[in-house]
Write a protein that holds these residues in place. Structure first.
Motif, PDB file in Angstrom:
ATOM      1  N   VAL A  57      15.290   7.962  -3.368  1.00 30.60           N
ATOM      2  CA  VAL A  57      14.183   7.798  -2.429  1.00 30.60           C
ATOM      3  C   VAL A  57      14.580   6.754  -1.387  1.00 30.60           C
ATOM      4  N   TYR A  58      14.087   6.893  -0.195  1.00 26.97           N
ATOM      5  CA  TYR A  58      14.366   5.898   0.834  1.00 26.97           C
ATOM      6  C   TYR A  58      13.728   4.562   0.467  1.00 26.97           C
ATOM      7  N   LYS A  59      14.389   3.476   0.840  1.00 27.57           N
ATOM      8  CA  LYS A  59      13.895   2.133   0.522  1.00 27.57           C
ATOM      9  C   LYS A  59      12.509   1.905   1.111  1.00 27.57           C
ATOM     10  N   ALA A  60      12.232   2.409   2.283  1.00 27.18           N
ATOM     11  CA  ALA A  60      10.911   2.245   2.902  1.00 27.18           C
ATOM     12  C   ALA A  60       9.836   2.916   2.058  1.00 27.18           C
ATOM     13  N   ASP A  61      10.140   4.089   1.506  1.00 34.63           N
ATOM     14  CA  ASP A  61       9.188   4.770   0.625  1.00 34.63           C
ATOM     15  C   ASP A  61       9.059   4.021  -0.699  1.00 34.63           C
TER      16      ASP A  61
END
Length: 115
Positions: A57-61
């Motif tokens: 998963v993306y770090k922002a998510d």
């Protein structure tokens, strides 16, 4: 078990990037769970379709859903992957599930792990 024995070189990071979309999709590959005594050179096992032990998963998510609950899941087995998936769904992300040939979970005993 279709494709379970496919040993082509895989780049997990590249595959994860192909199936992860910022703000929309996380990637949780289905891994092959090897039975006791099995090795990739002679695999014997099954696809672990009900497990979510690996997540891309993306770090922002990750930051949006609060990451992993490390307070409740520090000294015991079970529930941590489902808690993480619930967190992913809490921000309306979809989860892409694909069988990932060559990605195995090796059998191991839990005996003495939390002492």
């Amino acid at each position: 078990m279709d494709n379970f024995w496919n040993f082509n070189d895989i780049n997990v990071i590249f595959v994860c990037l192909q199936h992860t979309v910022l703000g929309k999709v996380a990637y949780a590959p289905t891994v092959g769970r090897l039975e006791c005594g099995a090795f990739p050179s002679y695999p014997n096992g099954f696809w672990q379709e009900n497990g979510f032990g690996i997540l891309g998963v993306y770090k922002a998510d990750w930051d949006r859903f609060g990451g992993m609950n490390i307070k409740e899941f520090t000294t015991k087995w079970g529930g941590e992957d489902w808690d993480l998936i619930d967190r992913v769904f809490s921000i309306q992300l979809e989860i892409e599930r694909l069988k990932q040939p060559g990605l195995f979970h090796y059998y191991h005993s839990h005996k003495g792990m939390w002492q």
